[in-house]
Design a protein around this motif. Structure first.
Motif, PDB file in Angstrom:
ATOM      1  N   ILE A 177       0.841  -1.206   0.000  1.00 42.97           N
ATOM      2  CA  ILE A 177       0.000   0.000   0.000  1.00 42.97           C
ATOM      3  C   ILE A 177       0.874   1.254   0.000  1.00 42.97           C
ATOM      4  CG2 ILE A 177      -1.582   1.354   1.439  1.00 42.97           C
ATOM      5  CD1 ILE A 177      -2.851  -1.383   2.266  1.00 42.97           C
ATOM      6  N   LYS A 178       1.922   1.243   0.799  1.00 37.04           N
ATOM      7  CA  LYS A 178       2.828   2.386   0.864  1.00 37.04           C
ATOM      8  C   LYS A 178       3.510   2.632  -0.483  1.00 37.04           C
ATOM      9  CE  LYS A 178       6.813   4.112   3.455  1.00 37.04           C
ATOM     10  NZ  LYS A 178       7.803   3.805   4.546  1.00 37.04           N
ATOM     11  N   GLN A 179       3.919   1.535  -1.138  1.00 33.87           N
ATOM     12  CA  GLN A 179       4.603   1.670  -2.424  1.00 33.87           C
ATOM     13  C   GLN A 179       3.676   2.228  -3.500  1.00 33.87           C
ATOM     14  OE1 GLN A 179       6.810  -1.763  -3.753  1.00 33.87           O
ATOM     15  NE2 GLN A 179       6.628  -1.157  -5.901  1.00 33.87           N
ATOM     16  N   VAL A 180       2.445   1.717  -3.549  1.00 30.85           N
ATOM     17  CA  VAL A 180       1.485   2.202  -4.549  1.00 30.85           C
ATOM     18  C   VAL A 180       1.169   3.670  -4.314  1.00 30.85           C
ATOM     19  CG1 VAL A 180      -0.881   1.969  -5.400  1.00 30.85           C
ATOM     20  CG2 VAL A 180       0.514  -0.078  -5.017  1.00 30.85           C
ATOM     21  N   ALA A 181       1.048   4.044  -3.058  1.00 28.06           N
ATOM     22  CA  ALA A 181       0.793   5.458  -2.729  1.00 28.06           C
ATOM     23  C   ALA A 181       1.930   6.340  -3.229  1.00 28.06           C
ATOM     24  CB  ALA A 181       0.621   5.615  -1.220  1.00 28.06           C
ATOM     25  N   LYS A 182       3.152   5.882  -3.056  1.00 30.63           N
ATOM     26  CA  LYS A 182       4.319   6.648  -3.500  1.00 30.63           C
ATOM     27  C   LYS A 182       4.345   6.763  -5.023  1.00 30.63           C
ATOM     28  CE  LYS A 182       9.384   6.658  -3.277  1.00 30.63           C
ATOM     29  NZ  LYS A 182      10.587   5.941  -2.768  1.00 30.63           N
ATOM     30  N   LEU A 183       4.083   5.642  -5.713  1.00 28.32           N
ATOM     31  CA  LEU A 183       4.117   5.645  -7.173  1.00 28.32           C
ATOM     32  C   LEU A 183       3.038   6.532  -7.773  1.00 28.32           C
ATOM     33  CD1 LEU A 183       4.785   1.842  -7.821  1.00 28.32           C
ATOM     34  CD2 LEU A 183       6.319   3.726  -8.381  1.00 28.32           C
ATOM     35  N   ARG A 184       1.878   6.576  -7.119  1.00 27.84           N
ATOM     36  CA  ARG A 184       0.755   7.356  -7.653  1.00 27.84           C
ATOM     37  C   ARG A 184       0.681   8.767  -7.088  1.00 27.84           C
ATOM     38  NH1 ARG A 184      -3.981   4.821  -9.941  1.00 27.84           N
ATOM     39  NH2 ARG A 184      -3.570   2.652 -10.511  1.00 27.84           N
ATOM     40  N   GLY A 185       1.540   9.066  -6.136  1.00 31.60           N
ATOM     41  CA  GLY A 185       1.506  10.394  -5.541  1.00 31.60           C
ATOM     42  C   GLY A 185       0.277  10.617  -4.677  1.00 31.60           C
ATOM     43  N   LEU A 186      -0.181   9.561  -4.006  1.00 30.11           N
ATOM     44  CA  LEU A 186      -1.379   9.648  -3.167  1.00 30.11           C
ATOM     45  C   LEU A 186      -1.024   9.469  -1.695  1.00 30.11           C
ATOM     46  CD1 LEU A 186      -3.736   7.346  -5.303  1.00 30.11           C
ATOM     47  CD2 LEU A 186      -3.733   9.847  -5.258  1.00 30.11           C
ATOM     48  N   ARG A 187      -1.974   9.811  -0.826  1.00 29.58           N
ATOM     49  CA  ARG A 187      -1.784   9.557   0.601  1.00 29.58           C
ATOM     50  C   ARG A 187      -1.966   8.065   0.855  1.00 29.58           C
ATOM     51  NH1 ARG A 187      -5.325  12.664   4.567  1.00 29.58           N
ATOM     52  NH2 ARG A 187      -6.942  11.634   3.326  1.00 29.58           N
ATOM     53  N   LYS A 188      -1.174   7.551   1.792  1.00 29.00           N
ATOM     54  CA  LYS A 188      -1.263   6.128   2.125  1.00 29.00           C
ATOM     55  C   LYS A 188      -2.669   5.767   2.602  1.00 29.00           C
ATOM     56  CE  LYS A 188       0.709   2.616   5.206  1.00 29.00           C
ATOM     57  NZ  LYS A 188       1.701   2.339   6.274  1.00 29.00           N
ATOM     58  N   GLN A 189      -3.307   6.677   3.357  1.00 25.84           N
ATOM     59  CA  GLN A 189      -4.648   6.404   3.876  1.00 25.84           C
ATOM     60  C   GLN A 189      -5.675   6.232   2.752  1.00 25.84           C
ATOM     61  OE1 GLN A 189      -2.519   8.721   4.796  1.00 25.84           O
ATOM     62  NE2 GLN A 189      -2.795   9.398   6.941  1.00 25.84           N
ATOM     63  N   ASP A 190      -5.494   7.030   1.681  1.00 26.46           N
ATOM     64  CA  ASP A 190      -6.437   6.936   0.562  1.00 26.46           C
ATOM     65  C   ASP A 190      -6.295   5.610  -0.165  1.00 26.46           C
ATOM     66  OD1 ASP A 190      -7.365   9.455   1.152  1.00 26.46           O
ATOM     67  OD2 ASP A 190      -6.017  10.472  -0.265  1.00 26.46           O
ATOM     68  N   VAL A 191      -5.051   5.173  -0.375  1.00 22.61           N
ATOM     69  CA  VAL A 191      -4.820   3.881  -1.026  1.00 22.61           C
ATOM     70  C   VAL A 191      -5.356   2.757  -0.142  1.00 22.61           C
ATOM     71  CG1 VAL A 191      -3.056   2.272  -1.868  1.00 22.61           C
ATOM     72  CG2 VAL A 191      -2.824   4.733  -2.300  1.00 22.61           C
ATOM     73  N   TYR A 192      -5.120   2.852   1.161  1.00 25.45           N
ATOM     74  CA  TYR A 192      -5.611   1.851   2.116  1.00 25.45           C
ATOM     75  C   TYR A 192      -7.135   1.738   2.030  1.00 25.45           C
ATOM     76  CZ  TYR A 192      -6.409  -0.549   6.570  1.00 25.45           C
ATOM     77  OH  TYR A 192      -6.812  -1.449   7.528  1.00 25.45           O
ATOM     78  N   SER A 193      -7.794   2.874   1.978  1.00 20.36           N
ATOM     79  CA  SER A 193      -9.260   2.892   1.927  1.00 20.36           C
ATOM     80  C   SER A 193      -9.791   2.255   0.636  1.00 20.36           C
ATOM     81  CB  SER A 193      -9.776   4.322   2.055  1.00 20.36           C
ATOM     82  OG  SER A 193      -9.436   4.876   3.310  1.00 20.36           O
ATOM     83  N   GLN A 194      -9.144   2.595  -0.503  1.00 19.74           N
ATOM     84  CA  GLN A 194      -9.602   2.041  -1.778  1.00 19.74           C
ATOM     85  C   GLN A 194      -9.323   0.533  -1.842  1.00 19.74           C
ATOM     86  OE1 GLN A 194      -9.114   4.125  -5.485  1.00 19.74           O
ATOM     87  NE2 GLN A 194      -8.445   5.979  -4.423  1.00 19.74           N
ATOM     88  N   TYR A 195      -8.189   0.115  -1.347  1.00 18.87           N
ATOM     89  CA  TYR A 195      -7.841  -1.308  -1.395  1.00 18.87           C
ATOM     90  C   TYR A 195      -8.821  -2.133  -0.545  1.00 18.87           C
ATOM     91  CZ  TYR A 195      -5.335  -5.679  -0.731  1.00 18.87           C
ATOM     92  OH  TYR A 195      -5.004  -7.020  -0.675  1.00 18.87           O
ATOM     93  N   HIS A 196      -9.176  -1.590   0.615  1.00 11.89           N
ATOM     94  CA  HIS A 196     -10.065  -2.326   1.525  1.00 11.89           C
ATOM     95  C   HIS A 196     -11.538  -1.966   1.327  1.00 11.89           C
ATOM     96  CE1 HIS A 196      -6.963  -4.356   3.863  1.00 11.89           C
ATOM     97  NE2 HIS A 196      -6.281  -3.222   3.871  1.00 11.89           N
ATOM     98  N   HIS A 197     -11.823  -1.164   0.262  1.00 12.14           N
ATOM     99  CA  HIS A 197     -13.194  -0.778  -0.070  1.00 12.14           C
ATOM    100  C   HIS A 197     -13.883  -0.087   1.109  1.00 12.14           C
ATOM    101  CE1 HIS A 197     -12.844  -3.127  -3.758  1.00 12.14           C
ATOM    102  NE2 HIS A 197     -12.406  -4.134  -3.028  1.00 12.14           N
ATOM    103  N   LEU A 198     -13.149   0.804   1.759  1.00  9.35           N
ATOM    104  CA  LEU A 198     -13.723   1.562   2.881  1.00  9.35           C
ATOM    105  C   LEU A 198     -14.312   2.868   2.372  1.00  9.35           C
ATOM    106  CD1 LEU A 198     -10.812   1.131   5.462  1.00  9.35           C
ATOM    107  CD2 LEU A 198     -12.908  -0.238   5.273  1.00  9.35           C
ATOM    108  N   LYS A 199     -15.432   3.252   2.898  1.00 10.32           N
ATOM    109  CA  LYS A 199     -16.068   4.493   2.499  1.00 10.32           C
ATOM    110  C   LYS A 199     -15.329   5.654   3.163  1.00 10.32           C
ATOM    111  CE  LYS A 199     -20.716   2.572   1.876  1.00 10.32           C
ATOM    112  NZ  LYS A 199     -22.137   2.638   2.280  1.00 10.32           N
ATOM    113  N   SER A 200     -15.096   6.688   2.367  1.00  9.46           N
ATOM    114  CA  SER A 200     -14.389   7.857   2.896  1.00  9.46           C
ATOM    115  C   SER A 200     -15.364   8.742   3.667  1.00  9.46           C
ATOM    116  CB  SER A 200     -13.748   8.633   1.747  1.00  9.46           C
ATOM    117  OG  SER A 200     -14.718   8.992   0.789  1.00  9.46           O
TER     118      SER A 200
END
Length: 292
Positions: free
Chosen positions: A269-292
């Motif tokens: 999750i941390k690596q994908v966030a870095k590659l996409r320029g996103l916050r780790k929390q946002d990637v975590y939420s999308q990966y786990h299908h959590l509602k923001s």
């Protein structure tokens, strides 16, 4: 079975010689290659201006004809007709082996269909030259060449290669190297071993060995110059299920691929966030299908 006796003396048609040229150092031209270019009636060259420099160096005055990807449909029938009339032709690339990343293969197929003799000469090849000095397993290996320039198609191609255990060989231009390595890191995992082989056989030949993550760091800190061969280690722990080929990798797919390659979920999750320029929390939420 179709039999070809390359040096039979009763041949009626001419012979197509596939002649390798140096990939950088002119001293890598073989005696046989020089003699062949002197003895044939015609040289079919990818870029006649580039080949002329080689011919001048070795005092070869054989006539040239252009044969490249933009005139293949016109040239192949023309060259085959000349061969059938008894003309001996040498086909050369700008550098390295004919038929590798150039239109030579189309001519070879056409000649075989018309029972015209095709004689290959051994010589310089960038992929094998890089492989034997890379330090990665030399066999088995999988030669891919140039990846597709379109981002979505390139990701599909890499996705299909992610589980291969063989050492992988790619060619890449300097202006596309960064994007290609980013896609490799996202799909193969940033800890996969890679060797960047630059300016092979030339004065500034260089081998850069490390992980894909380290390669990306090097790119950020250095000017990228010269043609590259990218040698990537095979997957030491391939998944039993092939990765799914998709038009554009989603965040979830990127994270899943990294986990399949051996990454811990949080690290992926941390690596994908870095590659996409996103916050780790946002990637975590999308990966786990959590509602923001």
């Amino acid at each position: 079975m179709q039999s070809q006796k390359s040096f039979a003396k009763n041949q009626v048609s001419g012979t197509l010689y596939l002649v390798p040229t140096p990939i950088g150092n002119l001293q890598d031209m073989t005696f046989r290659a020089v003699n062949t270019l002197k003895e044939v009636d015609l040289i079919a060259a990818e870029d006649t201006r580039n080949t002329q420099k080689l011919l001048n160096h070795f005092e070869i005055d054989t006539k040239q004809i252009s044969f490249h990807e933009y005139n293949t449909r016109q040239r192949v029938p023309e060259l085959v007709a000349r061969l059938e009339q008894g003309t001996n032709i040498a086909q050369v690339s700008d550098a390295g082996m004919p038929s590798i990343s150039d239109p030579g293969h189309d001519l070879v197929v056409a000649c075989i269909e018309r029972h015209i003799t095709v004689v290959p000469l051994p010589g310089a090849n960038a992929g094998l030259t890089a492989l034997i000095a890379s330090g990665l397993a030399p066999q088995p290996f999988y030669f891919f060449g140039f990846l597709n320039r379109k981002p979505a198609e390139q990701k599909r191609q890499l996705d299909r290669l992610a589980n291969k255990e063989e050492t992988l060989l790619f060619y890449e231009a300097p202006h596309r190297l960064k994007k290609t390595l980013k896609n490799m890191a996202a799909i193969f995992g940033d800890e996969r071993q890679v060797v960047l082989c630059r300016e092979l056989t030339k004065k500034f030949e260089e081998f850069l060995r490390g992980t894909l993550n380290e390669a990306l760091t090097w790119i950020e800190e250095n000017e990228i110059r010269g043609e590259f061969v990218i040698v990537v280690a095979g997957n030491p722990k391939p998944s039993s299920q092939p990765t799914e080929s998709i038009p554009e990798l989603s965040i979830e797919a990127q994270v899943t691929n990294l986990i399949s390659a051996g990454k811990k979920p949080n690290d992926a999750i941390k690596q994908v966030a870095k590659l996409r320029g996103l916050r780790k929390q946002d990637v975590y939420s999308q990966y786990h299908h959590l509602k923001s």
